[in-house]
Design a protein around this motif. Sequence first.
Motif, PDB file in Angstrom:
ATOM      1  N   THR A 160      -0.316  -9.892 -13.037  1.00 27.73           N
ATOM      2  CA  THR A 160      -0.906  -8.776 -12.304  1.00 27.73           C
ATOM      3  C   THR A 160      -1.988  -9.216 -11.323  1.00 27.73           C
ATOM      4  OG1 THR A 160      -0.456  -7.334 -14.186  1.00 27.73           O
ATOM      5  CG2 THR A 160      -2.006  -6.523 -12.521  1.00 27.73           C
ATOM      6  N   LYS A 161      -2.983  -9.924 -11.806  1.00 26.12           N
ATOM      7  CA  LYS A 161      -4.110 -10.329 -10.944  1.00 26.12           C
ATOM      8  C   LYS A 161      -3.662 -11.276  -9.828  1.00 26.12           C
ATOM      9  CE  LYS A 161      -8.469 -10.615  -9.768  1.00 26.12           C
ATOM     10  NZ  LYS A 161      -9.179  -9.450  -9.156  1.00 26.12           N
ATOM     11  N   PRO A 162      -2.922 -12.365 -10.119  1.00 26.53           N
ATOM     12  CA  PRO A 162      -2.467 -13.263  -9.037  1.00 26.53           C
ATOM     13  C   PRO A 162      -1.586 -12.563  -8.010  1.00 26.53           C
ATOM     14  CG  PRO A 162      -2.238 -14.332 -11.174  1.00 26.53           C
ATOM     15  CD  PRO A 162      -2.573 -12.907 -11.450  1.00 26.53           C
ATOM     16  N   CYS A 163      -0.727 -11.654  -8.478  1.00 25.16           N
ATOM     17  CA  CYS A 163       0.162 -10.958  -7.539  1.00 25.16           C
ATOM     18  C   CYS A 163      -0.627 -10.052  -6.600  1.00 25.16           C
ATOM     19  CB  CYS A 163       1.206 -10.147  -8.305  1.00 25.16           C
ATOM     20  SG  CYS A 163       2.491 -11.144  -9.086  1.00 25.16           S
ATOM     21  N   LYS A 164      -1.639  -9.396  -7.111  1.00 24.69           N
ATOM     22  CA  LYS A 164      -2.467  -8.542  -6.257  1.00 24.69           C
ATOM     23  C   LYS A 164      -3.231  -9.380  -5.231  1.00 24.69           C
ATOM     24  CE  LYS A 164      -4.503  -4.872  -7.979  1.00 24.69           C
ATOM     25  NZ  LYS A 164      -5.298  -3.972  -8.840  1.00 24.69           N
ATOM     26  N   LEU A 165      -3.659 -10.566  -5.653  1.00 25.91           N
ATOM     27  CA  LEU A 165      -4.332 -11.469  -4.712  1.00 25.91           C
ATOM     28  C   LEU A 165      -3.372 -11.917  -3.613  1.00 25.91           C
ATOM     29  CD1 LEU A 165      -6.479 -13.687  -7.141  1.00 25.91           C
ATOM     30  CD2 LEU A 165      -7.330 -12.053  -5.437  1.00 25.91           C
ATOM     31  N   GLU A 166      -2.121 -12.220  -3.985  1.00 31.43           N
ATOM     32  CA  GLU A 166      -1.107 -12.593  -2.998  1.00 31.43           C
ATOM     33  C   GLU A 166      -0.901 -11.477  -1.985  1.00 31.43           C
ATOM     34  OE1 GLU A 166       2.647 -13.666  -4.621  1.00 31.43           O
ATOM     35  OE2 GLU A 166       1.960 -15.556  -5.485  1.00 31.43           O
TER      36      GLU A 166
ATOM     37  N   SER B 228      -2.862  -9.040  -1.216  1.00 30.47           N
ATOM     38  CA  SER B 228      -4.078  -8.821  -0.420  1.00 30.47           C
ATOM     39  C   SER B 228      -4.210  -9.857   0.688  1.00 30.47           C
ATOM     40  CB  SER B 228      -5.299  -8.856  -1.341  1.00 30.47           C
ATOM     41  OG  SER B 228      -6.494  -8.717  -0.589  1.00 30.47           O
ATOM     42  N   SER B 229      -3.955 -11.132   0.355  1.00 38.73           N
ATOM     43  CA  SER B 229      -4.142 -12.201   1.343  1.00 38.73           C
ATOM     44  C   SER B 229      -3.025 -12.236   2.376  1.00 38.73           C
ATOM     45  CB  SER B 229      -4.244 -13.554   0.637  1.00 38.73           C
ATOM     46  OG  SER B 229      -3.050 -13.833  -0.074  1.00 38.73           O
ATOM     47  N   MET B 230      -1.781 -11.947   1.964  1.00 36.76           N
ATOM     48  CA  MET B 230      -0.654 -12.054   2.875  1.00 36.76           C
ATOM     49  C   MET B 230      -0.489 -10.828   3.765  1.00 36.76           C
ATOM     50  SD  MET B 230       2.342 -13.873   0.618  1.00 36.76           S
ATOM     51  CE  MET B 230       3.393 -13.989   2.052  1.00 36.76           C
ATOM     52  N   PHE B 231      -0.824  -9.639   3.221  1.00 35.05           N
ATOM     53  CA  PHE B 231      -0.536  -8.402   3.946  1.00 35.05           C
ATOM     54  C   PHE B 231      -1.789  -7.617   4.318  1.00 35.05           C
ATOM     55  CE2 PHE B 231       3.106  -8.819   0.803  1.00 35.05           C
ATOM     56  CZ  PHE B 231       3.889  -9.546   1.673  1.00 35.05           C
ATOM     57  N   ASP B 232      -2.960  -8.219   4.062  1.00 30.38           N
ATOM     58  CA  ASP B 232      -4.235  -7.581   4.423  1.00 30.38           C
ATOM     59  C   ASP B 232      -4.359  -6.198   3.765  1.00 30.38           C
ATOM     60  OD1 ASP B 232      -6.711  -7.594   5.636  1.00 30.38           O
ATOM     61  OD2 ASP B 232      -5.996  -6.586   7.439  1.00 30.38           O
ATOM     62  N   LEU B 233      -3.911  -6.096   2.510  1.00 24.88           N
ATOM     63  CA  LEU B 233      -4.064  -4.862   1.752  1.00 24.88           C
ATOM     64  C   LEU B 233      -5.316  -4.943   0.884  1.00 24.88           C
ATOM     65  CD1 LEU B 233      -0.384  -4.343   0.501  1.00 24.88           C
ATOM     66  CD2 LEU B 233      -1.496  -3.217   2.433  1.00 24.88           C
ATOM     67  N   ASP B 234      -6.019  -3.824   0.751  1.00 27.72           N
ATOM     68  CA  ASP B 234      -7.191  -3.766  -0.118  1.00 27.72           C
ATOM     69  C   ASP B 234      -6.731  -3.887  -1.559  1.00 27.72           C
ATOM     70  OD1 ASP B 234      -9.431  -3.131  -1.642  1.00 27.72           O
ATOM     71  OD2 ASP B 234     -10.156  -1.647  -0.203  1.00 27.72           O
ATOM     72  N   GLU B 235      -7.192  -4.936  -2.241  1.00 30.20           N
ATOM     73  CA  GLU B 235      -6.731  -5.200  -3.603  1.00 30.20           C
ATOM     74  C   GLU B 235      -6.995  -4.019  -4.535  1.00 30.20           C
ATOM     75  OE1 GLU B 235      -7.527  -8.453  -7.169  1.00 30.20           O
ATOM     76  OE2 GLU B 235      -8.191  -8.878  -5.115  1.00 30.20           O
ATOM     77  N   THR B 236      -8.101  -3.314  -4.314  1.00 27.13           N
ATOM     78  CA  THR B 236      -8.450  -2.186  -5.187  1.00 27.13           C
ATOM     79  C   THR B 236      -7.555  -0.971  -4.954  1.00 27.13           C
ATOM     80  OG1 THR B 236     -10.098  -1.380  -3.595  1.00 27.13           O
ATOM     81  CG2 THR B 236     -10.854  -2.935  -5.289  1.00 27.13           C
ATOM     82  N   HIS B 237      -6.801  -0.968  -3.832  1.00 28.44           N
ATOM     83  CA  HIS B 237      -5.921   0.156  -3.519  1.00 28.44           C
ATOM     84  C   HIS B 237      -4.456  -0.121  -3.833  1.00 28.44           C
ATOM     85  CE1 HIS B 237      -9.053   1.849  -0.441  1.00 28.44           C
ATOM     86  NE2 HIS B 237      -9.397   2.031  -1.706  1.00 28.44           N
ATOM     87  N   ILE B 238      -4.174  -1.288  -4.435  1.00 27.44           N
ATOM     88  CA  ILE B 238      -2.807  -1.605  -4.859  1.00 27.44           C
ATOM     89  C   ILE B 238      -2.583  -0.998  -6.237  1.00 27.44           C
ATOM     90  CG2 ILE B 238      -1.170  -3.437  -5.410  1.00 27.44           C
ATOM     91  CD1 ILE B 238      -2.677  -5.224  -3.429  1.00 27.44           C
ATOM     92  N   THR B 239      -1.649  -0.060  -6.348  1.00 29.14           N
ATOM     93  CA  THR B 239      -1.426   0.673  -7.594  1.00 29.14           C
ATOM     94  C   THR B 239      -0.582  -0.142  -8.569  1.00 29.14           C
ATOM     95  OG1 THR B 239      -1.454   2.721  -6.306  1.00 29.14           O
ATOM     96  CG2 THR B 239      -0.649   2.860  -8.564  1.00 29.14           C
ATOM     97  N   GLU B 240      -1.081  -0.292  -9.774  1.00 24.78           N
ATOM     98  CA  GLU B 240      -0.346  -0.991 -10.825  1.00 24.78           C
ATOM     99  C   GLU B 240       0.503   0.028 -11.581  1.00 24.78           C
ATOM    100  OE1 GLU B 240      -3.089  -3.083 -13.301  1.00 24.78           O
ATOM    101  OE2 GLU B 240      -4.228  -3.888 -11.612  1.00 24.78           O
ATOM    102  N   ILE B 241       1.827  -0.178 -11.596  1.00 26.41           N
ATOM    103  CA  ILE B 241       2.717   0.793 -12.218  1.00 26.41           C
ATOM    104  C   ILE B 241       3.749   0.115 -13.110  1.00 26.41           C
ATOM    105  CG2 ILE B 241       2.507   2.327 -10.218  1.00 26.41           C
ATOM    106  CD1 ILE B 241       5.446   1.553  -9.548  1.00 26.41           C
ATOM    107  N   SER B 242       4.398   0.930 -13.921  1.00 25.24           N
ATOM    108  CA  SER B 242       5.575   0.503 -14.680  1.00 25.24           C
ATOM    109  C   SER B 242       6.626   1.585 -14.527  1.00 25.24           C
ATOM    110  CB  SER B 242       5.250   0.292 -16.163  1.00 25.24           C
ATOM    111  OG  SER B 242       6.449   0.122 -16.899  1.00 25.24           O
ATOM    112  N   ALA B 243       7.672   1.282 -13.775  1.00 28.41           N
ATOM    113  CA  ALA B 243       8.743   2.260 -13.601  1.00 28.41           C
ATOM    114  C   ALA B 243       9.467   2.510 -14.923  1.00 28.41           C
ATOM    115  CB  ALA B 243       9.732   1.760 -12.549  1.00 28.41           C
ATOM    116  N   LYS B 244       9.424   1.533 -15.829  1.00 26.71           N
ATOM    117  CA  LYS B 244      10.100   1.657 -17.125  1.00 26.71           C
ATOM    118  C   LYS B 244       9.374   2.634 -18.042  1.00 26.71           C
ATOM    119  CE  LYS B 244      11.641  -1.144 -21.067  1.00 26.71           C
ATOM    120  NZ  LYS B 244      11.712  -2.530 -21.617  1.00 26.71           N
TER     121      LYS B 244
END
Length: 423
Positions: free
Chosen positions: A45-51, A53-69
Amino acid sequence: MEPFLLVDATQGVQAQTVSNFYTAFENDLTILGALNKIDMPNARTKPCKLEMSSMFDLDETHITEISAKTGENVEKLIPQVIEQVPPPQGNPDSDFVAILHDCQYLTSPGSVILSVFVKEGTVNTKDSVCLLRSGKTFPIREMGVFLPGLHPTDSLSAGQMGYFLLKVKDVEDVIIGDTICMPDSTVEPLQTIPKPKPSIFSGVFPDEGTDFRSMRESLEKLVRSDTSVSMEVDSNQTLGQGWNLGFLGTLHREVFAQRLYQEFGTSIIMTQPSITYRAFLHNNEINEFNCARDMPDSYNVMKWEEPVVETTLIVTNTHLSSVISHCMSCRGIQKENSTLGEGRFLLKYEIPLIETVTDFYSSIKKLSSGYATCDFEDAGYWETDLTRVDVVVNGNRVDGLSMIVRSDVVREVSLKTVQDIAK
């Protein structure tokens, strides 16, 4: 296009994710981030959000963590769309105009469901609509919205996505990207996305037991619903009458064949994929061809060119060297090699298209134990040197076995072809 850039928390950013981001970015779309599969034990979770944020200039705090399952945090996605994505523009009181972006033929003869986006105005179930390119008018038998199945409604207004059920006898009247309006309307045709140009081609012929006429009808219907496929009549000495179809890539080719069988029960024979080469002639003409039969004589040609694709790969450090070696063996030129953190790398290569249309993807998966991902985009043409190789049996040339080959590998390919025939 969906407003969310969805990333698998167990896999991280993949090559297709990068491609989707730049497509959305170039079209000035609002991009929201979501990280799926956070319930998995191996979620990063944490490394993916960092990726992201750095690659797409997205605010890490605004990336929603979900489980479709499990459904965790899924309810947070729709409010984000409502709050952050601009609503569609349009006036429900203006003259009705919509764009046709998909269609589906039903088992009932002539019945077709048109998937539409209403740009302006309002349309009701009692109305008739005109498909602008054909100029023909059709009564609406049913209309509605997708929830996600077909849900009938009495009307559709500006800004809504929905469907029309029409009775259309001639499949040529239905053209994806067409403008739909009221009969006798004076509205101008809506600007549509340019039709994609096919990059690979395959001959398609009836399999044993497949009726030629029913196959032609099935092909015409499917091509009408997928305008990125080109279709021309073709023939083969061995397989008989058929068609030469153009596709956007190998996956597109495979999906088309699957849809043809699943939706229409049509079984086909497809030849090996070929690509479009260019010949610059001495009379200053440019000749494009995708089969040996149409290849011009070399004495009329100043230079040959072959198409190239920009290949984006994301690979782990463990498999980096083997993937790089494979790209180089496919005549690739490296354009980028950057780290994503945690032992993952992003590679970009320019590779001749012909090197990617057979087993390139499966080779990358095998070399990386299934961990690498790749995506392709058109990158223009390279100059090359081509030779036509013919197979002659008992003094007669067999056109179906003629090949377009790079001049530096003519001997190797010729020997292998003769050995394969002799088996």
